[in-house]
Design a protein around this motif. Structure first.
Motif, PDB file in Angstrom:
ATOM      1  N   ALA A  81      44.569  -5.692  41.949  1.00 58.43           N
ATOM      2  CA  ALA A  81      44.224  -6.914  41.217  1.00 58.43           C
ATOM      3  C   ALA A  81      43.951  -8.058  42.181  1.00 58.43           C
ATOM      4  O   ALA A  81      43.074  -8.892  41.935  1.00 58.43           O
ATOM      5  CB  ALA A  81      45.349  -7.279  40.246  1.00 58.43           C
ATOM      6  N   SER A  89      42.509  -6.733  34.791  1.00 57.17           N
ATOM      7  CA  SER A  89      43.446  -6.626  35.903  1.00 57.17           C
ATOM      8  C   SER A  89      44.835  -7.006  35.418  1.00 57.17           C
ATOM      9  O   SER A  89      44.990  -7.753  34.450  1.00 57.17           O
ATOM     10  CB  SER A  89      43.031  -7.528  37.074  1.00 57.17           C
ATOM     11  OG  SER A  89      43.047  -8.896  36.698  1.00 57.17           O
ATOM     12  N   ASP A  90      45.831  -6.483  36.101  1.00 57.10           N
ATOM     13  CA  ASP A  90      47.224  -6.701  35.732  1.00 57.10           C
ATOM     14  C   ASP A  90      47.980  -7.188  36.958  1.00 57.10           C
ATOM     15  O   ASP A  90      48.244  -6.423  37.884  1.00 57.10           O
ATOM     16  CB  ASP A  90      47.839  -5.405  35.201  1.00 57.10           C
ATOM     17  CG  ASP A  90      49.296  -5.565  34.827  1.00 57.10           C
ATOM     18  OD1 ASP A  90      49.636  -6.600  34.210  1.00 57.10           O
ATOM     19  OD2 ASP A  90      50.105  -4.677  35.146  1.00 57.10           O
ATOM     20  N   LYS A 141      51.032  -8.071  37.280  1.00 52.88           N
ATOM     21  CA  LYS A 141      52.408  -7.581  37.415  1.00 52.88           C
ATOM     22  C   LYS A 141      52.476  -6.306  38.246  1.00 52.88           C
ATOM     23  O   LYS A 141      53.433  -6.088  38.993  1.00 52.88           O
ATOM     24  CB  LYS A 141      53.020  -7.356  36.031  1.00 52.88           C
ATOM     25  CG  LYS A 141      53.362  -8.639  35.283  1.00 52.88           C
ATOM     26  CD  LYS A 141      54.032  -8.329  33.965  1.00 52.88           C
ATOM     27  CE  LYS A 141      54.561  -9.599  33.294  1.00 52.88           C
ATOM     28  NZ  LYS A 141      53.459 -10.497  32.885  1.00 52.88           N
ATOM     29  N   THR A 142      51.479  -5.434  38.105  1.00 60.00           N
ATOM     30  CA  THR A 142      51.467  -4.186  38.881  1.00 60.00           C
ATOM     31  C   THR A 142      50.428  -4.213  39.991  1.00 60.00           C
ATOM     32  O   THR A 142      50.351  -3.277  40.783  1.00 60.00           O
ATOM     33  CB  THR A 142      51.168  -2.992  37.961  1.00 60.00           C
ATOM     34  OG1 THR A 142      49.915  -3.213  37.290  1.00 60.00           O
ATOM     35  CG2 THR A 142      52.262  -2.817  36.925  1.00 60.00           C
ATOM     36  N   VAL A 164      48.320   1.732  33.473  1.00 62.60           N
ATOM     37  CA  VAL A 164      47.677   0.420  33.349  1.00 62.60           C
ATOM     38  C   VAL A 164      46.182   0.589  33.083  1.00 62.60           C
ATOM     39  O   VAL A 164      45.604  -0.090  32.232  1.00 62.60           O
ATOM     40  CB  VAL A 164      47.910  -0.408  34.629  1.00 62.60           C
ATOM     41  CG1 VAL A 164      47.069  -1.686  34.605  1.00 62.60           C
ATOM     42  CG2 VAL A 164      49.380  -0.754  34.769  1.00 62.60           C
ATOM     43  N   GLN A 216      45.392   1.450  29.445  1.00 58.65           N
ATOM     44  CA  GLN A 216      45.527   0.298  28.555  1.00 58.65           C
ATOM     45  C   GLN A 216      44.346  -0.652  28.696  1.00 58.65           C
ATOM     46  O   GLN A 216      43.817  -1.163  27.691  1.00 58.65           O
ATOM     47  CB  GLN A 216      46.831  -0.453  28.862  1.00 58.65           C
ATOM     48  CG  GLN A 216      48.085   0.291  28.499  1.00 58.65           C
ATOM     49  CD  GLN A 216      49.324  -0.572  28.669  1.00 58.65           C
ATOM     50  OE1 GLN A 216      49.446  -1.632  28.067  1.00 58.65           O
ATOM     51  NE2 GLN A 216      50.239  -0.133  29.502  1.00 58.65           N
ATOM     52  N   ILE A 217      43.933  -0.897  29.939  1.00 58.38           N
ATOM     53  CA  ILE A 217      42.826  -1.835  30.172  1.00 58.38           C
ATOM     54  C   ILE A 217      41.522  -1.281  29.599  1.00 58.38           C
ATOM     55  O   ILE A 217      40.749  -2.013  28.971  1.00 58.38           O
ATOM     56  CB  ILE A 217      42.684  -2.131  31.677  1.00 58.38           C
ATOM     57  CG1 ILE A 217      43.850  -3.021  32.137  1.00 58.38           C
ATOM     58  CG2 ILE A 217      41.349  -2.798  31.986  1.00 58.38           C
ATOM     59  CD1 ILE A 217      43.864  -3.297  33.616  1.00 58.38           C
ATOM     60  N   LYS A 243      43.403  -5.254  28.502  1.00 55.03           N
ATOM     61  CA  LYS A 243      44.566  -5.842  29.152  1.00 55.03           C
ATOM     62  C   LYS A 243      45.699  -4.835  29.182  1.00 55.03           C
ATOM     63  O   LYS A 243      45.661  -3.807  28.492  1.00 55.03           O
ATOM     64  CB  LYS A 243      45.028  -7.107  28.427  1.00 55.03           C
ATOM     65  CG  LYS A 243      45.497  -6.857  27.003  1.00 55.03           C
ATOM     66  CD  LYS A 243      45.970  -8.144  26.348  1.00 55.03           C
ATOM     67  CE  LYS A 243      46.490  -7.867  24.932  1.00 55.03           C
ATOM     68  NZ  LYS A 243      46.995  -9.117  24.283  1.00 55.03           N
ATOM     69  N   ALA A 244      46.718  -5.130  29.995  1.00 53.37           N
ATOM     70  CA  ALA A 244      47.896  -4.270  30.090  1.00 53.37           C
ATOM     71  C   ALA A 244      49.108  -5.030  29.579  1.00 53.37           C
ATOM     72  O   ALA A 244      49.228  -6.242  29.774  1.00 53.37           O
ATOM     73  CB  ALA A 244      48.126  -3.818  31.523  1.00 53.37           C
ATOM     74  N   SER A 245      50.005  -4.327  28.921  1.00 57.73           N
ATOM     75  CA  SER A 245      51.231  -4.938  28.427  1.00 57.73           C
ATOM     76  C   SER A 245      52.433  -4.199  28.997  1.00 57.73           C
ATOM     77  O   SER A 245      52.363  -3.013  29.300  1.00 57.73           O
ATOM     78  CB  SER A 245      51.274  -4.909  26.893  1.00 57.73           C
ATOM     79  OG  SER A 245      51.197  -3.582  26.416  1.00 57.73           O
ATOM     80  N   HIS A 246      53.539  -4.932  29.132  1.00 56.68           N
ATOM     81  CA  HIS A 246      54.765  -4.363  29.686  1.00 56.68           C
ATOM     82  C   HIS A 246      55.945  -4.746  28.809  1.00 56.68           C
ATOM     83  O   HIS A 246      55.970  -5.830  28.212  1.00 56.68           O
ATOM     84  CB  HIS A 246      54.993  -4.862  31.115  1.00 56.68           C
ATOM     85  CG  HIS A 246      53.872  -4.557  32.052  1.00 56.68           C
ATOM     86  ND1 HIS A 246      53.724  -3.343  32.666  1.00 56.68           N
ATOM     87  CD2 HIS A 246      52.819  -5.314  32.450  1.00 56.68           C
ATOM     88  CE1 HIS A 246      52.644  -3.360  33.409  1.00 56.68           C
ATOM     89  NE2 HIS A 246      52.066  -4.535  33.298  1.00 56.68           N
TER      90      HIS A 246
END
Length: 496
Positions: A142, A168-169, A171-172, A286, A289-290, A295-298
């Motif tokens: 990202a 993009s995420d 967090k990861t 990820v 999901q994208i 988007k990605a969720s956690h």
């Protein structure tokens, strides 16, 4: 210093993005020191076992075409002086840019305020990535494509494509790109769980813009938790990584991608033998999901946790210093609704052991919001199980409490008094004791006057006599739950 590697023009300032570099030597080694066991005279001597290194050249030739070079163009706002001495058109990464900026700043201080205006200056960077779908789906970091206005992907056959960032995420640190192409070479996805410490791995990328550079090394450790990166159980390797190789693949000897090279720890900004990769199973989750939603969720549990060291293990009667010690529970959050309390030690999540506190956010973050989990906890010297329904990290993030206090010896060393009703209201606590003076082991452990003692060894601190009783029964150490400036943390105090 932890460094994400994407490249500025000055090589020593690798402050933007991260990647992998290297050149590989291939070869074979035959053991010449094996000793055969004695055998009967009529039997032929046993042959010495042969040990060979992986054929890195074959792996590279077969899988390098799926690795891409990524060029990024963006802009950043910067102040520019008007007039003939302005810096319009100068690249901020130019070594002379900072010199002129400071020179003009001095001139303004001496000769009056010159006109200043905000302008957009171009920013360029490079990274790496790899193709996971023949129709043009590409994985990278990202941070490689952060704030990018234009992303160009270059294949090993020298073709170039304008890429679209599907999502993009942060967090990861995983991003997904898409190029308009078909029948592209791809990398097979491996299984991170099958990866072993000491196993050979290979990295391909574009350090400092040197495309298709190959390096090799071994897996140094798995499940590493890094500061500010609680959602990723990193793979640590000794594969050389440098600016420009962020997003490149980490490949095992079977030619499967097992990670995305992402970060290094460095004093100089360059490679010093410690590199970190995002496990491919995290990245693929990820990516899926994208691609599906953009988007990605956690998931989120809603606790603050800290490490269980030997002093805490002794205080809570644990058989070994493992788990995540809950120092604070978010009111109304998933953990609170599940019945978790400060002082609980989370040992397992859905049967997966929690060894270090960093294992918890990494494991929870990979689950989907709304999913249900089973927690094995240690409370008041007994094992218990709780069920929790996870929330969404987008609503509020869980935190990891940090405590680097030392420990001393001898008596506890605290002067305590009950909180007055007004003090309880100000501290937003129902009980507790005010710490007036600190000495001995408590002072060595980092306890400070003005802290509020909320609990000792998991027992709420309601009276001074109660604290004395707990200390008298304690063996080697006690765990103090204190509140300081609104934050709750556990402090281990060694009694001797």
């Amino acid at each position: 210093m932890k460094t994400s590697l994407t490249s500025p023009r000055a090589l020593v300032l690798s402050l933007a993005a991260a990647g992998v570099i290297g050149a590989v030597a291939t070869g074979a080694y035959t053991s010449a020191n094996a000793v055969a066991s004695p055998a009967p005279a009529a039997s032929a001597p046993a042959a010495a076992p042969q040990v060979s290194m992986p054929d890195f050249s074959t792996i590279t030739a077969r899988h390098a075409p799926a690795v891409v070079n990524i060029s990024v163009t963006g802009t950043t706002k910067t102040a520019a002086a008007e007039g003939p001495q302005g810096m319009q058109g100068m690249d901020p990464s130019d070594p002379m840019y900072e010199f002129f900026r400071r020179f003009q700043g001095q001139g303004q201080g001496q000769g009056g305020q010159r006109g200043q205006q905000q302008r957009e200056a171009p920013v360029r960077g490079q990274g790496s990535g790899f193709i996971v779908s023949a129709d043009g789906i590409i994985l990278t970091n990202a941070h490689v494509v952060k704030d990018a206005k234009e992303v160009t992907v270059k294949l090993t056959d020298r073709r170039e494509f304008r890429a679209k960032v599907l999502g993009s995420d942060a967090k990861t640190d995983v991003a997904v790109l898409k190029i308009d192409a078909k029948n592209l070479p791809t990398l097979s996805v491996g299984n991170t769980k099958d990866l072993k410490v000491g196993e050979w791995v290979l990295a391909i990328g574009s350090p400092f813009g040197f495309e298709n550079t190959v390096t090799a090394g071994v897996v140094s450790a798995k499940g590493r938790s890094l500061p500010d990166d609680g959602y990723v159980p990193f793979i640590q390797t000794d594969v050389a990584v440098n600016p420009g190789n962020s997003g490149g693949p980490l490949i095992n000897t079977r030619g499967e991608v097992v990670g995305i090279n992402s970060q290094i720890y460095s004093r100089s900004g360059g490679y010093q033998g410690v590199s970190f990769a995002i496990p491919i199973d995290v990245a693929i989750q990820v990516k899926d999901q994208i691609v599906a939603t953009g988007k990605a969720s956690h998931a989120r549990l809603g606790v603050a946790v800290q490490e269980v060291n030997q002093a805490f293990a002794d205080s809570f009667k644990l058989d070994r210093p493992e788990g995540a010690l809950v120092s604070n529970v978010e009111k109304g959050g998933p953990a609170d609704e599940a019945g978790l309390r400060s002082g609980d030690v989370i040992r397992k999540v859905d049967g997966e052991p929690i060894v270090a506190s960093g294992d918890l956010p990494a494991l929870i973050g990979q689950k989907k919001p709304g999913s249900k989990i089973t927690l094995e906890i240690w409370r008041q010297g007994q094992r218990e199980e709780l069920s929790a329904k996870l929330g969404d990290s987008a609503e509020k993030s869980a935190t990891v409490a940090k405590n680097d206090s030392g420990a001393g010896q001898g008596k506890l060393g605290l002067a305590l008094r009950p909180l007055q009703p007004q003090e309880q209201r100000e501290a937003a606590v129902d009980g507790g004791l005010l710490i007036q003076e600190v000495g001995g082991p408590a002072a060595m452990a980092g306890v400070q006057p003005g802290d509020v003692l909320l609990a000792i060894n998991g027992t709420p601190a309601k009276s001074i006599e109660q604290v004395r009783e707990v200390v008298a029964k304690a063996d080697k150490s006690v765990a103090l739950l204190i509140q300081r400036d609104g934050d709750k943390i556990f402090v281990p105090v060694r009694l001797g």
